[in-house]
Design a protein around this motif. Structure first.
Motif, PDB file in Angstrom:
ATOM      1  N   GLY A  54       0.796  -1.209   0.000  1.00  5.29           N
ATOM      2  CA  GLY A  54       0.000   0.000   0.000  1.00  5.29           C
ATOM      3  C   GLY A  54       0.831   1.263   0.000  1.00  5.29           C
ATOM      4  O   GLY A  54       1.834   1.366   0.714  1.00  5.29           O
ATOM      5  N   GLY A  55       0.398   2.244  -0.791  1.00 10.06           N
ATOM      6  CA  GLY A  55       1.094   3.517  -0.886  1.00 10.06           C
ATOM      7  C   GLY A  55       0.692   4.489   0.207  1.00 10.06           C
ATOM      8  O   GLY A  55      -0.007   4.130   1.168  1.00 10.06           O
ATOM      9  N   PRO A  56       1.114   5.748   0.088  1.00 12.28           N
ATOM     10  CA  PRO A  56       0.873   6.734   1.134  1.00 12.28           C
ATOM     11  C   PRO A  56      -0.539   7.312   1.140  1.00 12.28           C
ATOM     12  O   PRO A  56      -0.884   8.079   2.049  1.00 12.28           O
ATOM     13  CB  PRO A  56       1.900   7.825   0.815  1.00 12.28           C
ATOM     14  CG  PRO A  56       2.115   7.728  -0.661  1.00 12.28           C
ATOM     15  CD  PRO A  56       1.983   6.276  -0.986  1.00 12.28           C
ATOM     16  N   GLY A  57      -1.372   6.963   0.174  1.00  7.01           N
ATOM     17  CA  GLY A  57      -2.726   7.491   0.122  1.00  7.01           C
ATOM     18  C   GLY A  57      -3.681   6.741   1.026  1.00  7.01           C
ATOM     19  O   GLY A  57      -3.315   5.792   1.730  1.00  7.01           O
ATOM     20  N   ASP A  58      -4.949   7.184   0.996  1.00  9.61           N
ATOM     21  CA  ASP A  58      -6.004   6.537   1.786  1.00  9.61           C
ATOM     22  C   ASP A  58      -6.545   5.363   0.977  1.00  9.61           C
ATOM     23  O   ASP A  58      -7.243   5.545  -0.019  1.00  9.61           O
ATOM     24  CB  ASP A  58      -7.122   7.526   2.104  1.00  9.61           C
ATOM     25  CG  ASP A  58      -6.636   8.709   2.932  1.00  9.61           C
ATOM     26  OD1 ASP A  58      -5.576   8.572   3.574  1.00  9.61           O
ATOM     27  OD2 ASP A  58      -7.316   9.751   2.943  1.00  9.61           O
ATOM     28  N   ILE A  68      -0.524  -7.783   3.856  1.00 12.94           N
ATOM     29  CA  ILE A  68      -0.672  -6.375   3.500  1.00 12.94           C
ATOM     30  C   ILE A  68       0.416  -5.592   4.219  1.00 12.94           C
ATOM     31  O   ILE A  68       0.577  -5.714   5.436  1.00 12.94           O
ATOM     32  CB  ILE A  68      -2.050  -5.815   3.900  1.00 12.94           C
ATOM     33  CG1 ILE A  68      -3.180  -6.584   3.225  1.00 12.94           C
ATOM     34  CG2 ILE A  68      -2.131  -4.329   3.543  1.00 12.94           C
ATOM     35  CD1 ILE A  68      -4.566  -6.159   3.684  1.00 12.94           C
ATOM     36  N   VAL A  69       1.153  -4.782   3.465  1.00 12.07           N
ATOM     37  CA  VAL A  69       2.112  -3.833   4.034  1.00 12.07           C
ATOM     38  C   VAL A  69       1.749  -2.467   3.481  1.00 12.07           C
ATOM     39  O   VAL A  69       1.812  -2.249   2.265  1.00 12.07           O
ATOM     40  CB  VAL A  69       3.565  -4.197   3.692  1.00 12.07           C
ATOM     41  CG1 VAL A  69       4.508  -3.163   4.302  1.00 12.07           C
ATOM     42  CG2 VAL A  69       3.910  -5.589   4.187  1.00 12.07           C
ATOM     43  N   ASP A  70       1.360  -1.531   4.356  1.00 10.50           N
ATOM     44  CA  ASP A  70       0.908  -0.218   3.926  1.00 10.50           C
ATOM     45  C   ASP A  70       1.783   0.851   4.574  1.00 10.50           C
ATOM     46  O   ASP A  70       1.990   0.849   5.791  1.00 10.50           O
ATOM     47  CB  ASP A  70      -0.554  -0.009   4.309  1.00 10.50           C
ATOM     48  CG  ASP A  70      -1.152   1.219   3.650  1.00 10.50           C
ATOM     49  OD1 ASP A  70      -1.879   1.058   2.666  1.00 10.50           O
ATOM     50  OD2 ASP A  70      -0.883   2.345   4.126  1.00 10.50           O
ATOM     51  N   VAL A  71       2.288   1.802   3.753  1.00 12.19           N
ATOM     52  CA  VAL A  71       3.265   2.768   4.251  1.00 12.19           C
ATOM     53  C   VAL A  71       2.628   4.032   4.815  1.00 12.19           C
ATOM     54  O   VAL A  71       3.317   4.835   5.453  1.00 12.19           O
ATOM     55  CB  VAL A  71       4.283   3.137   3.157  1.00 12.19           C
ATOM     56  CG1 VAL A  71       5.003   1.905   2.655  1.00 12.19           C
ATOM     57  CG2 VAL A  71       3.623   3.897   2.018  1.00 12.19           C
ATOM     58  N   GLY A  72       1.321   4.253   4.614  1.00 11.68           N
ATOM     59  CA  GLY A  72       0.720   5.462   5.162  1.00 11.68           C
ATOM     60  C   GLY A  72      -0.686   5.682   4.668  1.00 11.68           C
ATOM     61  O   GLY A  72      -1.220   4.937   3.842  1.00 11.68           O
ATOM     62  N   GLY A  73      -1.310   6.754   5.210  1.00 12.04           N
ATOM     63  CA  GLY A  73      -2.676   7.081   4.831  1.00 12.04           C
ATOM     64  C   GLY A  73      -3.676   6.582   5.847  1.00 12.04           C
ATOM     65  O   GLY A  73      -3.384   5.691   6.656  1.00 12.04           O
ATOM     66  N   ASN A  74      -4.874   7.177   5.806  1.00  9.70           N
ATOM     67  CA  ASN A  74      -5.972   6.736   6.675  1.00  9.70           C
ATOM     68  C   ASN A  74      -6.730   5.634   5.936  1.00  9.70           C
ATOM     69  O   ASN A  74      -7.612   5.906   5.113  1.00  9.70           O
ATOM     70  CB  ASN A  74      -6.891   7.912   7.003  1.00  9.70           C
ATOM     71  CG  ASN A  74      -6.149   9.046   7.704  1.00  9.70           C
ATOM     72  OD1 ASN A  74      -5.268   8.797   8.530  1.00  9.70           O
ATOM     73  ND2 ASN A  74      -6.488  10.277   7.377  1.00  9.70           N
ATOM     74  N   ASP A  75      -6.374   4.422   6.231  1.00  9.90           N
ATOM     75  CA  ASP A  75      -6.846   3.282   5.455  1.00  9.90           C
ATOM     76  C   ASP A  75      -8.024   2.578   6.126  1.00  9.90           C
ATOM     77  O   ASP A  75      -8.201   2.640   7.342  1.00  9.90           O
ATOM     78  CB  ASP A  75      -5.705   2.276   5.264  1.00  9.90           C
ATOM     79  CG  ASP A  75      -4.458   2.935   4.684  1.00  9.90           C
ATOM     80  OD1 ASP A  75      -4.586   3.603   3.645  1.00  9.90           O
ATOM     81  OD2 ASP A  75      -3.374   2.791   5.290  1.00  9.90           O
ATOM     82  N   VAL A  76      -8.798   1.887   5.304  1.00  9.38           N
ATOM     83  CA  VAL A  76      -9.916   1.079   5.785  1.00  9.38           C
ATOM     84  C   VAL A  76      -9.696  -0.356   5.328  1.00  9.38           C
ATOM     85  O   VAL A  76      -9.497  -0.610   4.136  1.00  9.38           O
ATOM     86  CB  VAL A  76     -11.267   1.602   5.261  1.00  9.38           C
ATOM     87  CG1 VAL A  76     -12.409   0.727   5.776  1.00  9.38           C
ATOM     88  CG2 VAL A  76     -11.483   3.056   5.674  1.00  9.38           C
TER      89      VAL A  76
END
Length: 301
Positions: A54-58, A68-76
Motif C-alpha cells: 500500500g502507498g501513502p494514500g487513503d 498487507i504492508v501499507d506505508v501510510g494514509g488513513n486506510d480502511v
C-alpha cells in the motif's frame, strides 16, 4: 483426550512476529523513503493468496489477503469473514500498517485471529479502530494470534474469544501508548481456555475495559451475565484444566467493568490475573471477581 499444543507452529509464529516488529521499528526512520518508493498501491495474486503493497494514500482493502504492508494514509480494511476450513487451507496472514488513522473491520477469525495457524497485525502509529467478531483481535486456537499497536488512542470492539484470548494456543493484544477503550461480549480482554495463554498488555494511558455479555446466568439470576473477561481463565470441569490469563496495565487511570467472573478470576485449575502498576483505577463487577479462584483455581488482582 487433550491434544498437544503445536509447539513448532507457535515458535514459527513468534519468530515471524519478532521479525515484523523489528522491521516496523526500522520504518520510523525510513518512512520518507518508503513513501517515495511506493507511489501507488499494488495488489498481487500469488498461490498463497493476495499480497498488497500500500502507498501513502487513503486505501480501502476489501476481501481476504495473505499479506498487507501499507506505508501510510488513513486506510480502511474490510477483511472478509473466514470459515474454519479457509483458515486451515491458508493458515498464515499478516497486516503491517506504518502510519495513519486506520479502521480495521472484520468478522470471525480476522484482525489477529489465529486458528491452526498464525495471524499477526501490527500498526505503528495513528488513532485506530479495530472491530471484529469471534476469535479476533489477538486470539489463538491451536495457533497464535497477535495484535500490536505501537501508538495512538485506539478503540477495540469484539464479540466472544477476543482481545487477547488463547485456548490450546496463544493470544496477545499489545498496546504501547494512548487512551484506549476495549469492549467485548465475553471470553476476552485477557482470557485463557484449556491449555491456553491469553494476555492484554497496555503500557500506558487512561484505558476503559467493558464487557457486555449476552450470556445470562439464568440458573441464579434474572439480570446478571457471565463475562469471563479481564484476566480470566476457564477450565472444562471436570475434564481439563484452564490456562493462564494476564491483563497487565503499566499505568494510567483505568476503568474495568464486568459482571460475573472477571478482573483476575479463574475456574478449575487455572490462573487469572490483573496486574495494574499505577493510577487511580475503578473496578466494577458482581460476583467471582477481583482476585477470585473458583474450584481449585487461582485469581489475582
Amino acid at each position: 483426550a487433550e491434544r498437544p499444543i503445536p509447539i513448532d507452529l507457535l515458535s514459527s509464529g513468534f519468530a515471524l512476529y519478532r521479525t515484523y516488529v523489528k522491521l516496523a521499528l526500522m520504518s520510523k526512520t525510513l518512512l520518507n523513503e518508503y513513501r517515495l518508493g511506493v507511489v501507488e498501491t499494488k495488489i498481487i495474486e500469488t498461490p498463497y493468496g493476495r499480497i498488497a503493497i500500500g502507498g501513502p494514500g487513503d486505501d480501502v482493502y476489501q476481501g481476504d489477503f495473505f499479506l498487507i504492508v501499507d506505508v501510510g494514509g488513513n486506510d480502511v480494511y474490510h477483511l472478509s469473514n473466514r470459515t474454519k476450513q479457509q483458515m486451515l487451507n491458508k493458515p498464515l496472514r499478516a497486516v503491517i500498517d506504518l502510519e495513519g488513522n486506520d479502521r480495521y473491520l472484520g468478522s470471525d477469525f480476522t484482525i489477529g485471529g489465529g486458528y491452526f495457524g498464525c495471524n499477526v497485525l501490527i500498526d505503528v502509529s495513528g488513532d485506530d479502530v479495530y472491530s471484529a467478531g469471534n476469535v479476533s483481535l489477538g486470539s489463538g486456537i491451536y495457533g497464535i494470534g497477535i495484535l500490536h499497536d505501537f501508538s495512538g488512542s485506539d478503540r477495540y470492539v469484539g464479540k466472544t474469544f477476543t482481545q487477547g484470548a488463547g485456548s490450546f494456543g496463544i493470544g496477545l493484544l499489545i498496546d504501547d501508548s494512548g487512551n484506549d477503550s476495549y469492549t467485548c461480549y465475553s471470553n476476552g480482554q485477557a482470557f485463557a481456555g484449556v491449555r491456553g495463554f491469553g494476555a492484554v498488555i497496555d503500557r500506558s494511558g487512561n484505558d476503559f475495559y467493558t464487557a457486555v455479555s449476552p450470556f445470562q446466568d439464568f440458573l441464579r439470576y434474572d439480570a446478571h451475565y457471565v463475562s469471563f473477561v479481564q484476566g480470566a481463565a476457564l477450565g472444562h470441569r471436570p475434564i481439563a484444566s484452564s490456562g493462564i490469563a494476564l491483563l497487565c496495565e503499566g499505568g494510567g487511570n483505568d476503568s474495568y467493568t464486568a459482571d460475573i467472573y472477571g478482573q483476575g478470576t479463574a475456574y478449575w485449575f487455572g490462573l487469572g490475573a490483573v496486574v495494574d502498576h499505577s493510577g487511580d483505577d475503578r473496578y466494577s463487577a458482581h460476583q467471582y471477581a477481583q482476585g477470585s479462584g473458583v474450584h481449585f483455581a487461582h485469581g489475582l488482582l
